[in-house]
Scaffold this motif. Structure first.
Motif, PDB file in Angstrom:
ATOM      1  N   HIS A 205      32.873  -8.130   8.803  1.00  0.00           N
ATOM      2  CA  HIS A 205      34.304  -8.475   8.809  1.00  0.00           C
ATOM      3  C   HIS A 205      34.958  -8.302   7.445  1.00  0.00           C
ATOM      4  CE1 HIS A 205      32.759 -10.181  12.494  1.00  0.00           C
ATOM      5  NE2 HIS A 205      33.999 -10.226  12.953  1.00  0.00           N
ATOM      6  N   SER A 206      34.300  -7.584   6.549  1.00  0.00           N
ATOM      7  CA  SER A 206      34.882  -7.210   5.246  1.00  0.00           C
ATOM      8  C   SER A 206      35.345  -8.409   4.421  1.00  0.00           C
ATOM      9  CB  SER A 206      36.065  -6.243   5.446  1.00  0.00           C
ATOM     10  OG  SER A 206      35.682  -5.164   6.258  1.00  0.00           O
ATOM     11  N   ASP A 207      34.586  -9.511   4.521  1.00  0.00           N
ATOM     12  CA  ASP A 207      35.057 -10.714   3.813  1.00  0.00           C
ATOM     13  C   ASP A 207      33.976 -11.436   3.021  1.00  0.00           C
ATOM     14  OD1 ASP A 207      33.617 -11.582   5.979  1.00  0.00           O
ATOM     15  OD2 ASP A 207      35.182 -12.849   6.824  1.00  0.00           O
ATOM     16  N   THR A 242      28.245 -17.393   6.904  1.00  0.00           N
ATOM     17  CA  THR A 242      29.120 -16.291   7.339  1.00  0.00           C
ATOM     18  C   THR A 242      28.288 -15.078   7.760  1.00  0.00           C
ATOM     19  OG1 THR A 242      30.806 -17.080   5.831  1.00  0.00           O
ATOM     20  CG2 THR A 242      31.057 -14.831   6.592  1.00  0.00           C
ATOM     21  N   GLY A 246      27.920 -13.238  11.463  1.00  0.00           N
ATOM     22  CA  GLY A 246      28.101 -11.811  11.713  1.00  0.00           C
ATOM     23  C   GLY A 246      26.901 -11.211  12.422  1.00  0.00           C
ATOM     24  N   ARG A 253      28.256  -5.043  18.265  1.00  0.00           N
ATOM     25  CA  ARG A 253      29.292  -4.246  17.581  1.00  0.00           C
ATOM     26  C   ARG A 253      28.821  -2.821  17.275  1.00  0.00           C
ATOM     27  NH1 ARG A 253      29.449  -6.161  12.668  1.00  0.00           N
ATOM     28  NH2 ARG A 253      28.285  -8.078  12.881  1.00  0.00           N
ATOM     29  N   GLY A 332      32.926  -3.109   8.161  1.00  0.00           N
ATOM     30  CA  GLY A 332      33.737  -4.109   8.851  1.00  0.00           C
ATOM     31  C   GLY A 332      34.229  -3.560  10.185  1.00  0.00           C
ATOM     32  N   TYR A 333      35.048  -4.339  10.875  1.00  0.00           N
ATOM     33  CA  TYR A 333      35.533  -3.937  12.204  1.00  0.00           C
ATOM     34  C   TYR A 333      36.631  -2.891  12.123  1.00  0.00           C
ATOM     35  CZ  TYR A 333      38.999  -7.417  10.813  1.00  0.00           C
ATOM     36  OH  TYR A 333      39.937  -8.114  10.107  1.00  0.00           O
ATOM     37  N   GLU A 334      37.085  -2.578  10.890  1.00  0.00           N
ATOM     38  CA  GLU A 334      38.259  -1.722  10.740  1.00  0.00           C
ATOM     39  C   GLU A 334      37.894  -0.356  10.151  1.00  0.00           C
ATOM     40  OE1 GLU A 334      37.101  -3.731   8.595  1.00  0.00           O
ATOM     41  OE2 GLU A 334      37.651  -3.069   6.603  1.00  0.00           O
TER      42      GLU A 334
END
Ligand SMILES: Cc1ncc(COP(=O)(O)O)c(C=O)c1O
Length: 385
Positions: A205-207, A242, A246, A253, A332-334
Protein backbone atom coordinates in the motif's frame (compact mmCIF):
# COMPACT_ATOMS: atom_id res chain seq x y z
CA UNK A 1 0.95 6.18 47.62
CA UNK A 2 1.07 9.72 46.31
CA UNK A 3 -1.00 10.53 43.21
CA UNK A 4 2.25 10.98 41.18
CA UNK A 5 3.19 7.38 41.87
CA UNK A 6 -0.32 6.04 41.43
CA UNK A 7 -0.65 7.66 37.98
CA UNK A 8 2.63 6.06 36.92
CA UNK A 9 1.65 2.57 38.03
CA UNK A 10 -2.07 2.41 37.29
CA UNK A 11 -3.35 0.71 34.16
CA UNK A 12 0.09 -0.74 33.37
CA UNK A 13 -1.05 -4.34 33.16
CA UNK A 14 -0.17 -5.79 29.77
CA UNK A 15 -2.61 -8.68 30.02
CA UNK A 16 -4.73 -8.73 26.85
CA UNK A 17 -8.38 -8.55 27.76
CA UNK A 18 -9.82 -10.16 24.63
CA UNK A 19 -8.60 -12.43 21.88
CA UNK A 20 -8.37 -10.59 18.55
CA UNK A 21 -7.72 -11.87 15.03
CA UNK A 22 -4.42 -10.01 14.74
CA UNK A 23 -1.41 -9.96 17.09
CA UNK A 24 -0.93 -7.22 19.63
CA UNK A 25 0.92 -4.08 18.70
CA UNK A 26 3.22 -4.30 21.68
CA UNK A 27 5.20 -1.05 21.93
CA UNK A 28 8.17 -1.38 24.21
CA UNK A 29 11.80 -0.50 24.63
CA UNK A 30 11.96 -1.74 28.23
CA UNK A 31 11.08 -5.35 28.89
CA UNK A 32 10.27 -6.10 32.53
CA UNK A 33 11.92 -9.31 33.72
CA UNK A 34 10.27 -11.63 36.25
CA UNK A 35 13.29 -11.85 38.60
CA UNK A 36 16.95 -10.87 39.04
CA UNK A 37 18.38 -14.03 37.46
CA UNK A 38 16.36 -13.43 34.28
CA UNK A 39 18.04 -10.07 33.65
CA UNK A 40 21.14 -11.78 32.21
CA UNK A 41 19.46 -14.89 30.80
CA UNK A 42 20.11 -14.76 27.04
CA UNK A 43 17.31 -17.23 26.38
CA UNK A 44 14.70 -14.69 27.45
CA UNK A 45 13.67 -11.54 25.60
CA UNK A 46 15.09 -8.78 27.79
CA UNK A 47 15.18 -5.77 25.45
CA UNK A 48 12.54 -4.39 23.10
CA UNK A 49 14.99 -3.98 20.20
CA UNK A 50 14.81 -7.68 19.36
CA UNK A 51 11.16 -7.28 18.49
CA UNK A 52 8.09 -8.08 20.54
CA UNK A 53 4.68 -9.47 19.52
CA UNK A 54 4.06 -8.08 16.02
CA UNK A 55 7.64 -8.37 14.66
CA UNK A 56 7.78 -11.92 16.02
CA UNK A 57 4.46 -12.77 14.31
CA UNK A 58 5.74 -11.25 11.04
CA UNK A 59 8.95 -13.30 11.27
CA UNK A 60 6.91 -16.48 11.72
CA UNK A 61 4.70 -15.65 8.72
CA UNK A 62 7.67 -14.76 6.49
CA UNK A 63 9.47 -17.97 7.47
CA UNK A 64 6.36 -19.81 6.26
CA UNK A 65 6.37 -17.82 2.98
CA UNK A 66 10.08 -18.35 2.30
CA UNK A 67 10.39 -21.92 3.62
CA UNK A 68 13.03 -20.55 6.02
CA UNK A 69 14.16 -21.53 9.49
CA UNK A 70 15.16 -17.96 10.36
CA UNK A 71 13.99 -14.49 9.27
CA UNK A 72 15.54 -11.18 10.35
CA UNK A 73 13.78 -7.84 9.86
CA UNK A 74 15.35 -4.49 8.89
CA UNK A 75 14.03 -0.94 8.67
CA UNK A 76 14.04 -0.96 4.83
CA UNK A 77 14.66 -3.28 1.90
CA UNK A 78 18.02 -1.68 1.28
CA UNK A 79 18.93 -2.15 4.96
CA UNK A 80 18.11 -5.86 4.58
CA UNK A 81 20.56 -6.16 1.67
CA UNK A 82 23.32 -4.16 3.38
CA UNK A 83 22.59 -5.84 6.73
CA UNK A 84 22.96 -9.33 5.29
CA UNK A 85 26.21 -8.35 3.58
CA UNK A 86 27.64 -6.80 6.75
CA UNK A 87 26.68 -9.92 8.71
CA UNK A 88 28.56 -12.40 6.52
CA UNK A 89 31.50 -10.49 4.96
CA UNK A 90 34.90 -9.54 6.37
CA UNK A 91 37.88 -7.48 5.16
CA UNK A 92 39.76 -9.27 2.39
CA UNK A 93 36.64 -10.93 0.94
CA UNK A 94 35.52 -10.44 -2.64
CA UNK A 95 31.96 -10.50 -3.89
CA UNK A 96 30.46 -10.94 -7.34
CA UNK A 97 27.45 -8.70 -7.94
CA UNK A 98 25.08 -8.89 -10.92
CA UNK A 99 25.33 -5.71 -13.00
CA UNK A 100 21.53 -5.31 -12.98
CA UNK A 101 21.33 -5.15 -9.17
CA UNK A 102 19.21 -2.42 -7.56
CA UNK A 103 21.32 0.73 -7.93
CA UNK A 104 21.62 1.60 -4.20
CA UNK A 105 23.00 -1.94 -3.64
CA UNK A 106 25.89 -0.97 -5.94
CA UNK A 107 26.37 2.28 -4.09
CA UNK A 108 26.76 0.34 -0.81
CA UNK A 109 29.25 -2.08 -2.39
CA UNK A 110 31.29 0.68 -4.03
CA UNK A 111 31.30 3.22 -1.22
CA UNK A 112 31.00 1.33 2.04
CA UNK A 113 32.19 -2.24 1.46
CA UNK A 114 35.19 -0.89 -0.45
CA UNK A 115 36.17 1.25 2.55
CA UNK A 116 36.06 -1.84 4.78
CA UNK A 117 38.28 -3.92 2.50
CA UNK A 118 35.68 -5.95 0.60
CA UNK A 119 36.17 -5.86 -3.19
CA UNK A 120 33.22 -5.97 -5.60
CA UNK A 121 33.30 -7.33 -9.15
CA UNK A 122 30.20 -6.74 -11.27
CA UNK A 123 29.23 -9.41 -13.75
CA UNK A 124 27.08 -9.40 -16.86
CA UNK A 125 23.66 -10.96 -16.10
CA UNK A 126 23.92 -12.84 -19.40
CA UNK A 127 26.79 -15.03 -18.09
CA UNK A 128 26.15 -18.75 -17.69
CA UNK A 129 26.84 -20.26 -14.29
CA UNK A 130 30.17 -21.70 -15.60
CA UNK A 131 31.24 -18.30 -16.94
CA UNK A 132 30.27 -16.71 -13.63
CA UNK A 133 32.18 -19.26 -11.56
CA UNK A 134 35.24 -18.62 -13.72
CA UNK A 135 35.27 -15.09 -12.23
CA UNK A 136 35.42 -16.44 -8.67
CA UNK A 137 38.71 -16.54 -6.79
CA UNK A 138 39.77 -18.16 -3.51
CA UNK A 139 38.69 -14.92 -1.82
CA UNK A 140 35.17 -14.88 -3.29
CA UNK A 141 32.79 -15.17 -0.35
CA UNK A 142 29.43 -14.33 -1.89
CA UNK A 143 27.50 -13.90 -5.15
CA UNK A 144 24.75 -11.28 -5.12
CA UNK A 145 21.90 -12.15 -7.47
CA UNK A 146 18.78 -10.33 -8.53
CA UNK A 147 16.41 -11.85 -11.03
CA UNK A 148 14.67 -10.43 -12.94
CA UNK A 149 17.30 -7.70 -12.67
CA UNK A 150 16.35 -4.13 -11.82
CA UNK A 151 15.20 -2.05 -14.84
CA UNK A 152 16.41 -4.50 -17.53
CA UNK A 153 14.57 -7.57 -16.16
CA UNK A 154 17.28 -10.07 -17.15
CA UNK A 155 16.80 -13.63 -15.93
CA UNK A 156 19.56 -15.78 -14.47
CA UNK A 157 19.76 -19.55 -13.92
CA UNK A 158 19.54 -19.37 -10.14
CA UNK A 159 19.49 -23.13 -9.35
CA UNK A 160 22.62 -23.68 -11.48
CA UNK A 161 24.46 -20.70 -9.95
CA UNK A 162 23.45 -21.68 -6.41
CA UNK A 163 24.64 -25.27 -6.90
CA UNK A 164 27.95 -24.22 -8.49
CA UNK A 165 28.57 -21.64 -5.74
CA UNK A 166 27.77 -24.13 -2.99
CA UNK A 167 30.24 -26.62 -4.46
CA UNK A 168 32.95 -23.94 -4.12
CA UNK A 169 31.87 -22.88 -0.60
CA UNK A 170 30.56 -19.52 -1.86
CA UNK A 171 27.41 -18.01 -0.36
CA UNK A 172 24.56 -16.77 -2.55
CA UNK A 173 22.24 -13.87 -1.76
CA UNK A 174 19.27 -12.95 -3.92
CA UNK A 175 17.18 -9.81 -3.96
CA UNK A 176 13.84 -11.57 -4.48
CA UNK A 177 11.61 -8.49 -4.24
CA UNK A 178 10.12 -8.87 -7.74
CA UNK A 179 8.69 -12.32 -6.94
CA UNK A 180 7.67 -11.15 -3.45
CA UNK A 181 8.68 -14.48 -1.90
CA UNK A 182 5.56 -15.94 -3.49
CA UNK A 183 6.39 -16.57 -7.15
CA UNK A 184 9.96 -17.73 -6.63
CA UNK A 185 11.34 -19.69 -3.68
CA UNK A 186 15.11 -19.07 -3.60
CA UNK A 187 15.84 -21.22 -0.55
CA UNK A 188 14.33 -24.34 -2.14
CA UNK A 189 16.58 -23.66 -5.16
CA UNK A 190 19.70 -23.73 -2.99
CA UNK A 191 20.26 -19.98 -2.41
CA UNK A 192 21.72 -19.16 1.03
CA UNK A 193 20.03 -15.80 1.69
CA UNK A 194 16.69 -14.64 0.33
CA UNK A 195 16.20 -10.88 0.71
CA UNK A 196 12.99 -8.94 0.16
CA UNK A 197 12.02 -5.31 0.29
CA UNK A 198 8.75 -5.87 2.16
CA UNK A 199 8.12 -2.21 1.32
CA UNK A 200 6.87 -3.40 -2.08
CA UNK A 201 4.30 -6.21 -2.34
CA UNK A 202 4.18 -7.45 1.24
CA UNK A 203 3.24 -3.98 2.47
CA UNK A 204 1.34 -3.48 -0.77
CA UNK A 205 0.00 0.00 0.00
CA UNK A 206 3.01 2.30 -0.52
CA UNK A 207 2.99 3.47 3.09
CA UNK A 208 5.68 1.61 5.01
CA UNK A 209 9.36 0.58 4.76
CA UNK A 210 10.81 -2.75 5.85
CA UNK A 211 13.08 -5.53 4.62
CA UNK A 212 13.64 -9.18 5.48
CA UNK A 213 16.40 -11.75 5.14
CA UNK A 214 15.45 -15.43 5.21
CA UNK A 215 17.77 -18.42 5.47
CA UNK A 216 17.80 -22.13 6.28
CA UNK A 217 21.48 -22.19 7.25
CA UNK A 218 21.90 -22.17 11.06
CA UNK A 219 25.43 -20.64 10.96
CA UNK A 220 24.29 -17.83 8.68
CA UNK A 221 21.17 -17.35 10.82
CA UNK A 222 23.36 -16.83 13.89
CA UNK A 223 25.56 -14.35 12.00
CA UNK A 224 22.41 -12.39 11.00
CA UNK A 225 21.02 -12.41 14.54
CA UNK A 226 24.38 -11.38 16.02
CA UNK A 227 24.66 -8.51 13.53
CA UNK A 228 21.24 -7.21 14.65
CA UNK A 229 22.73 -6.74 18.11
CA UNK A 230 26.13 -5.59 16.87
CA UNK A 231 24.69 -2.82 14.72
CA UNK A 232 21.45 -2.07 16.55
CA UNK A 233 18.77 -2.39 13.88
CA UNK A 234 15.18 -2.56 14.98
CA UNK A 235 11.74 -2.32 13.38
CA UNK A 236 8.75 -0.71 15.02
CA UNK A 237 5.82 -2.74 16.32
CA UNK A 238 3.44 -0.61 14.26
CA UNK A 239 5.36 -1.13 11.01
CA UNK A 240 5.58 -4.88 11.61
CA UNK A 241 1.83 -4.94 12.17
CA UNK A 242 1.29 -3.01 8.91
CA UNK A 243 3.47 -5.50 7.01
CA UNK A 244 1.68 -8.47 8.48
CA UNK A 245 -1.63 -6.95 7.47
CA UNK A 246 -0.36 -6.53 3.90
CA UNK A 247 0.95 -10.09 3.82
CA UNK A 248 -2.53 -11.49 4.57
CA UNK A 249 -3.83 -10.35 1.16
CA UNK A 250 -0.63 -10.62 -0.90
CA UNK A 251 -1.46 -13.98 -2.45
CA UNK A 252 -4.81 -12.50 -3.53
CA UNK A 253 -3.35 -9.22 -4.87
CA UNK A 254 -0.38 -10.59 -6.79
CA UNK A 255 -2.31 -12.64 -9.38
CA UNK A 256 -4.18 -9.42 -10.27
CA UNK A 257 -0.87 -7.54 -10.70
CA UNK A 258 0.28 -10.46 -12.87
CA UNK A 259 -2.83 -10.41 -15.10
CA UNK A 260 -3.09 -6.63 -15.32
CA UNK A 261 0.62 -6.33 -16.03
CA UNK A 262 0.50 -8.84 -18.86
CA UNK A 263 -2.61 -7.24 -20.37
CA UNK A 264 -0.88 -3.84 -20.51
CA UNK A 265 2.44 -5.39 -21.64
CA UNK A 266 0.73 -7.19 -24.55
CA UNK A 267 -1.02 -3.99 -25.59
CA UNK A 268 2.29 -2.11 -25.47
CA UNK A 269 3.92 -4.74 -27.71
CA UNK A 270 1.49 -3.71 -30.46
CA UNK A 271 2.23 0.01 -30.22
CA UNK A 272 4.27 1.50 -33.10
CA UNK A 273 6.27 3.63 -30.63
CA UNK A 274 7.50 0.55 -28.70
CA UNK A 275 10.62 -1.39 -29.72
CA UNK A 276 10.40 -4.11 -27.03
CA UNK A 277 8.73 -4.95 -23.74
CA UNK A 278 11.05 -6.41 -21.09
CA UNK A 279 8.84 -8.87 -19.21
CA UNK A 280 9.98 -12.45 -18.58
CA UNK A 281 6.41 -13.80 -18.57
CA UNK A 282 6.01 -12.82 -22.25
CA UNK A 283 6.79 -15.86 -24.43
CA UNK A 284 9.18 -13.93 -26.70
CA UNK A 285 11.25 -12.52 -23.82
CA UNK A 286 14.82 -13.92 -23.72
CA UNK A 287 14.33 -14.89 -20.06
CA UNK A 288 10.98 -16.62 -20.58
CA UNK A 289 12.28 -20.21 -20.49
CA UNK A 290 14.00 -19.68 -17.14
CA UNK A 291 11.00 -17.78 -15.78
CA UNK A 292 8.63 -20.55 -16.82
CA UNK A 293 10.85 -23.21 -15.31
CA UNK A 294 11.51 -21.53 -11.93
CA UNK A 295 8.73 -18.98 -11.26
CA UNK A 296 5.04 -19.52 -10.68
CA UNK A 297 3.88 -16.01 -11.56
CA UNK A 298 4.88 -12.43 -12.32
CA UNK A 299 4.37 -9.17 -10.48
CA UNK A 300 3.27 -5.89 -12.11
CA UNK A 301 6.75 -4.46 -12.78
CA UNK A 302 8.33 -4.50 -16.25
CA UNK A 303 10.31 -2.42 -18.73
CA UNK A 304 9.31 -0.77 -22.01
CA UNK A 305 11.97 0.07 -24.58
CA UNK A 306 10.75 2.86 -26.83
CA UNK A 307 11.86 3.40 -30.38
CA UNK A 308 14.42 6.24 -30.53
CA UNK A 309 12.81 9.43 -29.18
CA UNK A 310 14.25 12.67 -27.76
CA UNK A 311 14.30 13.10 -23.98
CA UNK A 312 11.68 15.86 -24.18
CA UNK A 313 9.26 13.42 -25.87
CA UNK A 314 9.82 10.87 -23.08
CA UNK A 315 9.17 13.56 -20.49
CA UNK A 316 6.04 14.63 -22.39
CA UNK A 317 4.81 11.00 -22.29
CA UNK A 318 5.27 10.79 -18.51
CA UNK A 319 3.89 14.26 -17.83
CA UNK A 320 0.69 13.47 -19.78
CA UNK A 321 -0.20 10.47 -17.58
CA UNK A 322 -3.04 11.01 -15.14
CA UNK A 323 -3.59 7.57 -13.61
CA UNK A 324 0.04 6.50 -13.48
CA UNK A 325 1.96 8.28 -10.74
CA UNK A 326 5.57 9.27 -11.37
CA UNK A 327 7.44 7.60 -8.53
CA UNK A 328 10.05 4.99 -7.66
CA UNK A 329 8.79 2.72 -4.88
CA UNK A 330 6.65 0.11 -6.63
CA UNK A 331 4.60 -2.80 -5.26
CA UNK A 332 1.61 -0.82 -4.01
CA UNK A 333 -1.94 -1.11 -5.35
CA UNK A 334 -1.39 1.80 -7.73
CA UNK A 335 0.29 2.16 -11.11
CA UNK A 336 3.57 4.03 -11.51
CA UNK A 337 5.94 5.04 -14.29
CA UNK A 338 9.54 6.25 -14.44
CA UNK A 339 12.13 6.76 -17.15
CA UNK A 340 15.32 4.81 -16.49
CA UNK A 341 18.12 6.11 -18.69
CA UNK A 342 19.75 8.28 -15.97
CA UNK A 343 20.13 5.12 -13.83
CA UNK A 344 21.68 2.95 -16.54
CA UNK A 345 24.88 5.03 -16.77
CA UNK A 346 26.30 3.46 -13.61
CA UNK A 347 26.33 -0.04 -15.12
CA UNK A 348 29.66 -1.73 -15.86
CA UNK A 349 28.40 -3.50 -19.00
CA UNK A 350 26.69 -1.57 -21.78
CA UNK A 351 22.94 -2.13 -22.02
CA UNK A 352 22.01 -2.49 -25.69
CA UNK A 353 18.59 -0.89 -26.11
CA UNK A 354 16.92 0.47 -29.23
CA UNK A 355 15.78 3.66 -27.49
CA UNK A 356 14.77 5.17 -24.13
CA UNK A 357 13.77 2.77 -21.34
CA UNK A 358 10.65 3.21 -19.22
CA UNK A 359 9.69 1.14 -16.18
CA UNK A 360 6.01 0.63 -15.44
CA UNK A 361 4.39 -0.74 -12.33
CA UNK A 362 0.90 -1.97 -13.10
CA UNK A 363 -1.38 -1.72 -10.11
CA UNK A 364 -4.85 -3.03 -9.38
CA UNK A 365 -6.75 -0.50 -11.53
CA UNK A 366 -8.70 -1.80 -14.55
CA UNK A 367 -6.21 -2.35 -17.42
CA UNK A 368 -8.60 -0.65 -19.90
CA UNK A 369 -8.33 2.60 -17.92
CA UNK A 370 -4.55 2.31 -17.72
CA UNK A 371 -4.41 1.79 -21.49
CA UNK A 372 -6.43 4.98 -22.08
CA UNK A 373 -3.89 6.78 -19.86
CA UNK A 374 -0.96 5.34 -21.83
CA UNK A 375 -2.64 6.37 -25.10
CA UNK A 376 -2.63 9.91 -23.70
CA UNK A 377 1.08 9.51 -23.02
CA UNK A 378 1.82 8.30 -26.56
CA UNK A 379 -0.14 11.20 -28.05
CA UNK A 380 2.06 13.60 -26.06
CA UNK A 381 5.21 11.68 -27.04
CA UNK A 382 4.30 11.80 -30.73
CA UNK A 383 3.61 15.52 -30.53
CA UNK A 384 7.24 16.06 -29.42
CA UNK A 385 8.99 13.45 -31.59
C1 LIG B 1 14.72 -4.61 -6.36
C2 LIG B 1 14.70 -3.74 -5.15
N1 LIG B 1 15.32 -4.16 -4.04
C3 LIG B 1 15.34 -3.41 -2.92
C4 LIG B 1 14.73 -2.19 -2.87
C5 LIG B 1 14.84 -1.36 -1.62
O1 LIG B 1 13.68 -1.31 -0.89
P1 LIG B 1 13.43 -0.12 0.15
O2 LIG B 1 12.83 1.00 -0.61
O3 LIG B 1 12.54 -0.73 1.17
O4 LIG B 1 14.78 0.23 0.75
C6 LIG B 1 14.06 -1.71 -4.00
C7 LIG B 1 13.38 -0.39 -3.97
O5 LIG B 1 12.95 0.12 -4.96
C8 LIG B 1 14.06 -2.50 -5.16
O6 LIG B 1 13.46 -2.07 -6.30
Amino acid sequence: MDEETRLIRTGASSTASAKTVNPLIQRGSTVLMPDAASLYDDDQINYGITGLASPAALQTALAELEGASNVTLYPSGLAAITGALLAVLKAGDEILVVDSAYKPTRRFCDRLLGRFGVATTYYDPALTSDQLMALASARTRLILLETPGSLTFDMQDIPAIAAAAKARGILTLIDNTWAAGLYFKPLTHGVTLSVQALTKYVGGHSDCFMGSVATCDPTIAKALDDAMWDIGWSVSADDAYTMLRGLRTMATRLPRHHENGLAVARWLQQRPEVARVLHPALPDDPGHVLWKRDFTGACGLFGVVLKPAPEKAVHAFLNALRLFGLGFSWGGYESLAIHCDPQLHSRSFPVELEGPLLRLHIGLEAPADLIIDLERGFAALNSQA
